[in-house]
Design an enzyme around this catalytic site. Sequence first.
Site, PDB file in Angstrom:
ATOM      1  N   GLY A  54       0.815  -1.225   0.000  1.00 39.98           N
ATOM      2  CA  GLY A  54       0.000   0.000   0.000  1.00 39.98           C
ATOM      3  C   GLY A  54       0.840   1.263   0.000  1.00 39.98           C
ATOM      4  CE1 TYR A  71      -8.778   3.724   9.166  1.00 39.43           C
ATOM      5  CE2 TYR A  71      -8.995   6.015   9.859  1.00 39.43           C
ATOM      6  CZ  TYR A  71      -8.203   4.948   9.465  1.00 39.43           C
ATOM      7  OH  TYR A  71      -6.837   5.112   9.383  1.00 39.43           O
ATOM      8  CG  LEU A 105      -1.901  -7.787  -3.773  1.00 37.24           C
ATOM      9  CD1 LEU A 105      -1.545  -8.551  -5.061  1.00 37.24           C
ATOM     10  CD2 LEU A 105      -0.943  -6.596  -3.610  1.00 37.24           C
ATOM     11  CG  PHE A 114       1.919  -0.134   7.011  1.00 36.99           C
ATOM     12  CD1 PHE A 114       1.933   1.204   7.354  1.00 36.99           C
ATOM     13  CD2 PHE A 114       3.136  -0.794   6.853  1.00 36.99           C
ATOM     14  CE1 PHE A 114       3.132   1.879   7.549  1.00 36.99           C
ATOM     15  CE2 PHE A 114       4.340  -0.131   7.041  1.00 36.99           C
ATOM     16  CZ  PHE A 114       4.340   1.208   7.396  1.00 36.99           C
ATOM     17  CG  ASP A 124      -0.999  -5.649   0.632  1.00 36.91           C
ATOM     18  OD1 ASP A 124      -2.153  -5.833   0.196  1.00 36.91           O
ATOM     19  OD2 ASP A 124      -0.578  -4.542   1.000  1.00 36.91           O
ATOM     20  CE  LYS A 172      -6.067   2.562  11.463  1.00 42.11           C
ATOM     21  NZ  LYS A 172      -5.093   1.553  11.091  1.00 42.11           N
ATOM     22  N   GLY A 208     -18.594  15.804   9.586  1.00 41.17           N
ATOM     23  CA  GLY A 208     -17.571  15.125  10.392  1.00 41.17           C
ATOM     24  C   GLY A 208     -16.205  15.791  10.358  1.00 41.17           C
ATOM     25  CB  SER A 215      -5.354   7.511  12.350  1.00 44.82           C
ATOM     26  OG  SER A 215      -5.970   8.653  11.817  1.00 44.82           O
TER      27      SER A 215
HETATM   28  P1  NAD Z   1      -3.367   1.539   1.795  1.00 47.21           P
HETATM   29  O1  NAD Z   1      -4.770   1.107   1.575  1.00 47.21           O
HETATM   30  O2  NAD Z   1      -2.619   2.111   0.640  1.00 47.21           O
HETATM   31  O3  NAD Z   1      -2.511   0.326   2.404  1.00 47.21           O
HETATM   32  C1  NAD Z   1      -3.075  -0.682   3.202  1.00 47.21           C
HETATM   33  C2  NAD Z   1      -2.680  -2.027   2.605  1.00 47.21           C
HETATM   34  O4  NAD Z   1      -3.212  -3.069   3.421  1.00 47.21           O
HETATM   35  C3  NAD Z   1      -3.199  -2.231   1.186  1.00 47.21           C
HETATM   36  O5  NAD Z   1      -2.133  -2.605   0.343  1.00 47.21           O
HETATM   37  C4  NAD Z   1      -4.225  -3.346   1.334  1.00 47.21           C
HETATM   38  O6  NAD Z   1      -4.295  -4.165   0.174  1.00 47.21           O
HETATM   39  C5  NAD Z   1      -3.708  -4.084   2.556  1.00 47.21           C
HETATM   40  N1  NAD Z   1      -4.734  -4.809   3.321  1.00 47.21           N
HETATM   41  C6  NAD Z   1      -5.940  -4.358   3.733  1.00 47.21           C
HETATM   42  N2  NAD Z   1      -6.577  -5.304   4.442  1.00 47.21           N
HETATM   43  C7  NAD Z   1      -5.749  -6.389   4.474  1.00 47.21           C
HETATM   44  C8  NAD Z   1      -5.842  -7.674   5.038  1.00 47.21           C
HETATM   45  N3  NAD Z   1      -6.948  -8.058   5.727  1.00 47.21           N
HETATM   46  N4  NAD Z   1      -4.816  -8.541   4.873  1.00 47.21           N
HETATM   47  C9  NAD Z   1      -3.703  -8.176   4.175  1.00 47.21           C
HETATM   48  N5  NAD Z   1      -3.570  -6.965   3.612  1.00 47.21           N
HETATM   49  C10 NAD Z   1      -4.576  -6.078   3.768  1.00 47.21           C
HETATM   50  O7  NAD Z   1      -3.371   2.577   3.023  1.00 47.21           O
HETATM   51  P2  NAD Z   1      -2.206   3.498   3.591  1.00 47.21           P
HETATM   52  O8  NAD Z   1      -2.587   4.908   3.330  1.00 47.21           O
HETATM   53  O9  NAD Z   1      -0.902   2.994   3.155  1.00 47.21           O
HETATM   54  O10 NAD Z   1      -2.418   3.252   5.144  1.00 47.21           O
HETATM   55  C11 NAD Z   1      -1.674   2.274   5.853  1.00 47.21           C
HETATM   56  C12 NAD Z   1      -2.150   2.227   7.285  1.00 47.21           C
HETATM   57  O11 NAD Z   1      -2.021   3.516   7.854  1.00 47.21           O
HETATM   58  C13 NAD Z   1      -3.622   1.847   7.438  1.00 47.21           C
HETATM   59  O12 NAD Z   1      -3.750   1.039   8.584  1.00 47.21           O
HETATM   60  C14 NAD Z   1      -4.310   3.180   7.648  1.00 47.21           C
HETATM   61  O13 NAD Z   1      -5.485   3.049   8.407  1.00 47.21           O
HETATM   62  C15 NAD Z   1      -3.254   3.946   8.432  1.00 47.21           C
HETATM   63  N6  NAD Z   1      -3.364   5.395   8.280  1.00 47.21           N
HETATM   64  C16 NAD Z   1      -3.416   5.941   7.034  1.00 47.21           C
HETATM   65  C17 NAD Z   1      -3.554   7.321   6.907  1.00 47.21           C
HETATM   66  C18 NAD Z   1      -3.664   7.969   5.562  1.00 47.21           C
HETATM   67  O14 NAD Z   1      -4.156   9.091   5.469  1.00 47.21           O
HETATM   68  N7  NAD Z   1      -3.213   7.332   4.477  1.00 47.21           N
HETATM   69  C19 NAD Z   1      -3.603   8.129   8.058  1.00 47.21           C
HETATM   70  C20 NAD Z   1      -3.536   7.523   9.303  1.00 47.21           C
HETATM   71  C21 NAD Z   1      -3.416   6.143   9.415  1.00 47.21           C
HETATM   72  C1  WQD Z   2      -8.225  17.376   4.275  1.00 46.26           C
HETATM   73  C2  WQD Z   2      -8.906  18.721   4.117  1.00 46.26           C
HETATM   74  C3  WQD Z   2     -11.293  18.548   3.853  1.00 46.26           C
HETATM   75  C4  WQD Z   2     -11.172  16.505  -0.027  1.00 46.26           C
HETATM   76  C5  WQD Z   2      -8.650  11.822   6.636  1.00 46.26           C
HETATM   77  C6  WQD Z   2      -9.178  10.868   7.656  1.00 46.26           C
HETATM   78  C7  WQD Z   2      -8.141  10.643   8.733  1.00 46.26           C
HETATM   79  C8  WQD Z   2      -6.793  10.219   8.131  1.00 46.26           C
HETATM   80  C9  WQD Z   2      -6.372  11.139   7.029  1.00 46.26           C
HETATM   81  C10 WQD Z   2      -6.618   7.838   8.125  1.00 46.26           C
HETATM   82  C11 WQD Z   2     -10.217  18.836   4.906  1.00 46.26           C
HETATM   83  C12 WQD Z   2     -10.657  19.123   2.606  1.00 46.26           C
HETATM   84  C13 WQD Z   2     -10.829  17.133   1.164  1.00 46.26           C
HETATM   85  C14 WQD Z   2     -11.806  17.258  -1.053  1.00 46.26           C
HETATM   86  C15 WQD Z   2     -11.680  19.206   0.363  1.00 46.26           C
HETATM   87  N1  WQD Z   2      -6.843   8.924   7.534  1.00 46.26           N
HETATM   88  N2  WQD Z   2     -11.071  18.463   1.354  1.00 46.26           N
HETATM   89  N3  WQD Z   2     -12.039  18.590  -0.810  1.00 46.26           N
HETATM   90  O1  WQD Z   2     -10.287  14.511   6.566  1.00 46.26           O
HETATM   91  O2  WQD Z   2      -8.141  15.497   7.468  1.00 46.26           O
HETATM   92  O3  WQD Z   2      -8.364  13.061   7.265  1.00 46.26           O
HETATM   93  O4  WQD Z   2      -7.435  11.308   6.075  1.00 46.26           O
HETATM   94  O5  WQD Z   2      -6.421   7.634   9.275  1.00 46.26           O
HETATM   95  O6  WQD Z   2      -8.653   9.660   9.560  1.00 46.26           O
HETATM   96  O7  WQD Z   2     -10.347  11.409   8.230  1.00 46.26           O
HETATM   97  O8  WQD Z   2      -8.136  14.398   5.218  1.00 46.26           O
HETATM   98  O9  WQD Z   2      -7.531  14.739   2.867  1.00 46.26           O
HETATM   99  O10 WQD Z   2      -9.898  14.025   3.422  1.00 46.26           O
HETATM  100  O11 WQD Z   2      -9.156  16.341   3.998  1.00 46.26           O
HETATM  101  O12 WQD Z   2     -11.940  20.411   0.514  1.00 46.26           O
HETATM  102  O13 WQD Z   2     -12.159  16.748  -2.118  1.00 46.26           O
HETATM  103  O14 WQD Z   2      -9.269  18.895   2.737  1.00 46.26           O
HETATM  104  O15 WQD Z   2     -12.518  19.170   4.111  1.00 46.26           O
HETATM  105  O16 WQD Z   2     -10.308  20.167   5.346  1.00 46.26           O
HETATM  106  P1  WQD Z   2      -8.837  14.436   6.678  1.00 46.26           P
HETATM  107  P2  WQD Z   2      -8.687  14.799   3.794  1.00 46.26           P
END
Ligand code: NAD
Ligand code: WQD
Length: 342
Positions: free
Chosen positions: A10, A148, A33, A80, A31, A152, A293, A124
């Site tokens: 990912g 979600y 996928l 992850f 993964d 976490k 939200g 997160s």
């Molecule tokens: P992503 O979706 O790109 O990566 C997650 C990976 O996990 C994917 O490749 C998916 O195929 C794999 N996966 C999902 N469920 C699975 C399972 N049951 N078994 C094996 N593989 C599985 O997401 P990301 O942005 O790289 O995020 C990685 C982690 O970080 C996640 O846990 C996400 O919740 C957390 N996170 C992401 C963000 C963000 O904004 N991207 C922010 C905070 C926390």
């Molecule tokens: C950022 C800003 C939107 C899209 C989310 C999850 C959080 C974490 C990270 C995993 C905000 C604005 C967005 C658009 C916009 N993920 N926006 N137009 O909401 O801070 O966080 O991703 O853990 O849990 O909630 O990130 O990138 O969606 O938004 O105006 O099309 O951009 O309102 O102010 P967010 P985001």
Amino acid sequence: MAILITGGAGYIGSHTCLQLLEMGHDIVVVDNLSNSQLESIHRVKNISGKVFPFINADIRNGNEMRSIFQQHSISAVVHFAGLKSVGESNESPLQYYDNNVAGSLTLLEVMSEFNVKTIVFSSSATVYGDPATLPIKEDFPLSATNPYGRTKLMVEDILRDLHRSDNTWRIALLRYFNPIGAHVSGLIGENPNGIPNNLLPYVAQVAVGRLPKLRVFGNDYATHDGTGIRDYIHVMDLADGHVDAINYLVKHQALITVNLGTGQGYSVLDVVNAFSKASEKEIPFEILPRRHGDVAINYADPQHAKNLFGWSAKRDLEQMCADAWKWQSINPNGFSAQASTD
Ligand code: NAD
Ligand code: WQD
């Protein structure tokens, strides 16, 4: 000994694999996928010039996980794997609890069986809900406003209980703020399915011509330009934070909880302007009502990471946008070769 990376195909996982390889660690990636493509693993191998095992398996499948621990000598896990869409979690909560909570439980059970007790968990900033004051410190109250976020919090609770029951576990709860950007090569990056939910991939797809215009969710917040403020962090800085967390856990038997953010907030329009500059493209946008939200402002106090393991973010918003644009412009359809209309 190798580090097992769950979800390593990912977005954040693939960048972290690169940094771990760069620092000389051996890795094994698992993964299913479900939200990624094998191509990202090929590219990590190409960029790093290293080979490592990739197993297409689901972390909820205990037998498959056992066979990975039997076949490889695993010393630690960077976890992850999980689902990450807030909107989807409201529609399909059971899928989220199953993947994120039951999946983590299965992983932890198998780790216990094999006496592997070191884990870095992707948490997160969503666990802080709507914070009363800013910047956000790790000891702020925790809450969740959607399934979600609750997954976490639940996994964090499970890990805290586990550590209380047996303090030989070494656990890092890393709370990411808003990861954006890509590896400087432009060969790996964020590759969302369908229309992106998050700001940066949406803006990038507008810049490359896949989407007509950005919808800005609200311009009536109490911020300098009325749009929401977030702590955007370069995914490579985030990846470095994982390497530092692993190195810390090797030396310390502890549970640590750490914000990974820059400490600097930018508004939606700040990001649009920075991306427009980096891409030399106009980013048309329209103002829509607030998204349900959303909080107005969210940014980290990243001091704890600095104190604990000397980590701080190095790359600025300009770099984040330049690298995201490089990835998007070289790969307009992400990892899919064909043109797509989604
Ligand atoms: P992503 O979706 O790109 O990566 C997650 C990976 O996990 C994917 O490749 C998916 O195929 C794999 N996966 C999902 N469920 C699975 C399972 N049951 N078994 C094996 N593989 C599985 O997401 P990301 O942005 O790289 O995020 C990685 C982690 O970080 C996640 O846990 C996400 O919740 C957390 N996170 C992401 C963000 C963000 O904004 N991207 C922010 C905070 C926390
Ligand atoms: C950022 C800003 C939107 C899209 C989310 C999850 C959080 C974490 C990270 C995993 C905000 C604005 C967005 C658009 C916009 N993920 N926006 N137009 O909401 O801070 O966080 O991703 O853990 O849990 O909630 O990130 O990138 O969606 O938004 O105006 O099309 O951009 O309102 O102010 P967010 P985001």
